[in-house]
Design an enzyme around this catalytic site. Sequence first.
Site, short mmCIF file in Angstrom:
data_model
loop_
_atom_site.label_atom_id
_atom_site.label_comp_id
_atom_site.label_asym_id
_atom_site.label_seq_id
_atom_site.Cartn_x
_atom_site.Cartn_y
_atom_site.Cartn_z
N HIS A 214 83.26 106.15 -12.21
CA HIS A 214 82.43 106.41 -11.03
C HIS A 214 81.62 105.14 -10.77
O HIS A 214 81.31 104.39 -11.71
CB HIS A 214 81.51 107.58 -11.38
N ASP B 252 79.96 108.52 -20.32
CA ASP B 252 79.47 109.19 -19.12
C ASP B 252 80.03 110.62 -19.14
O ASP B 252 81.21 110.84 -18.88
CB ASP B 252 79.96 108.40 -17.89
N GLN C 197 81.04 114.80 -15.95
CA GLN C 197 82.07 115.80 -15.62
C GLN C 197 82.56 116.54 -16.86
O GLN C 197 83.48 117.35 -16.76
CB GLN C 197 83.26 115.13 -14.92
N LYS D 30 74.92 119.13 -12.17
CA LYS D 30 76.36 119.43 -12.30
C LYS D 30 76.60 120.52 -13.33
O LYS D 30 77.72 120.96 -13.52
CB LYS D 30 77.13 118.16 -12.67
N CYS E 206 83.26 108.09 -4.77
CA CYS E 206 82.49 107.06 -5.52
C CYS E 206 83.34 106.41 -6.60
O CYS E 206 82.85 106.15 -7.72
CB CYS E 206 81.22 107.64 -6.13
N1 PLP Z 1 79.66 109.85 -13.35
C1 PLP Z 1 80.57 110.73 -12.93
C2 PLP Z 1 81.87 110.82 -13.66
C3 PLP Z 1 80.32 111.53 -11.83
O1 PLP Z 1 81.24 112.41 -11.42
C4 PLP Z 1 79.07 111.42 -11.17
C5 PLP Z 1 78.77 112.23 -9.96
O2 PLP Z 1 79.64 112.62 -9.24
C6 PLP Z 1 78.14 110.51 -11.64
C7 PLP Z 1 78.47 109.74 -12.73
C8 PLP Z 1 76.82 110.32 -10.99
O3 PLP Z 1 76.01 111.44 -11.18
P1 PLP Z 1 74.59 111.57 -10.49
O4 PLP Z 1 74.81 111.27 -9.03
O5 PLP Z 1 74.18 112.98 -10.75
O6 PLP Z 1 73.68 110.58 -11.13
#
Ligand code: PLP
Length: 404
Positions: free
Chosen positions: A122, A199, A202, A225, A363
């Site tokens: 992401h 990270d 998900q 999430k 993203c």
């Molecule tokens: N990393 C992953 C794999 C994501 O899917 C997302 C959000 O879609 C993020 C990071 C970013 O999360 P946040 O916008 O809640 O900080």
Amino acid sequence: MLDIPAIRSDFPILSRKVYDKDLIYFDNAATTQKPRCVVEKIEADYYNVNANIHRGVHFLSQAATEAHEEARRTVQRFINAGDPKEIVFTRGTTESINLVASTFADACMQPGDEVILSQMEHHSNIVPWQIQAARKGIAVKVVPVTDNGELDMEAFRSLFSGRTRLVSLTHVSNVLGTINPVKEIIAEAHRRQVPVLIDGAQAVPHLRVDVRDLDADFYVFSGHKIYGPTGIGVLYGKEEWLDKLPPYQGGGEMIASVSFEKTTFGELPFKFEAGTPDYIGSTALARALQYVSGLGMDAIAAYEDELLRYATARLQEIEGVRIFGTSPHKGAVLSFLVRDIHPYDMGMLLDRFGVAVRTGHHCAQPLMQRLGVEGTVRASFSFYNTKEEIDVFIDAVKRVAAMF
Ligand code: PLP
């Protein structure tokens, strides 16, 4: 076994209509809906225990402080961290990664040092490192993704050099659904004395995560999430690493003492929590974690896997469909295109049938480049979704496909 009708009744939003149709919410990878108990917790805390925490001698402040610290312990238990001081509350995954990128680059990296990321990250696990690359002269190395949407593990191993200082990878891809072999990845990195940030944005909502079993050095996720509120998230870090890193932001709450001559910083985790923390968010997040724990993470994972398999098989009935991400190890994320129908057109028309999906690059523009597409349509499932909803969705996709 999950009692899906009972679960659905915990989520009032699921019974609303959009354009006179039953809402079918398949945008769970972007954010999840909130059970009544989480919303009620927010209301109850504002009505009963609202006071700024940590510094107060009065009753309410102490009650709010205890609630916030109990929330930290709930997070600790949920991911099986060794100590509550290894749990830092942040605004979310993005802030957690920025915190590590900035402080790790300052404390542990020299110009020419390297960080390993992957092509399926992401943007929030790419851009913070690029900012540090520009600031500190560090280099970003990228693990390629195979045609079925897995990390190329051979290439991963070959990217290590004497200058590798950190590996930062996603546990589950928000586009492909791939569940990466993070335990193996962490072991490989540790064999070379390289720490790893995972990270888990998900992963945590869908799988049982045990940071000590994984041996992750840093593990991050977002509250919204996992059925919690927006604006709260978690950075888990091993004590030995968090101790090495300098503060990220300065201000109240994070100090031991301040004078114009010399300021000393607070203990973990407060060193990283400058300013009034989101103590309402932390307790509501803890309530959400209790809710999913009550259902059982293994039951959630099994049911969502059943939904994914059913949706995948049904989607494959449609002529000209292309599914992105066909690893056998997948979370409940289904990215696809039908012939050359633009994802925005598909998404907008599905919306008219009451089906909420996400469209675009999610993203993850470098991954889109790898896949050779501008964007995809993404349906992502939760334990409150049903096969009946998938049938309505498939029917709607077929009707949209017939329009073009
Ligand atoms: N990393 C992953 C794999 C994501 O899917 C997302 C959000 O879609 C993020 C990071 C970013 O999360 P946040 O916008 O809640 O900080």
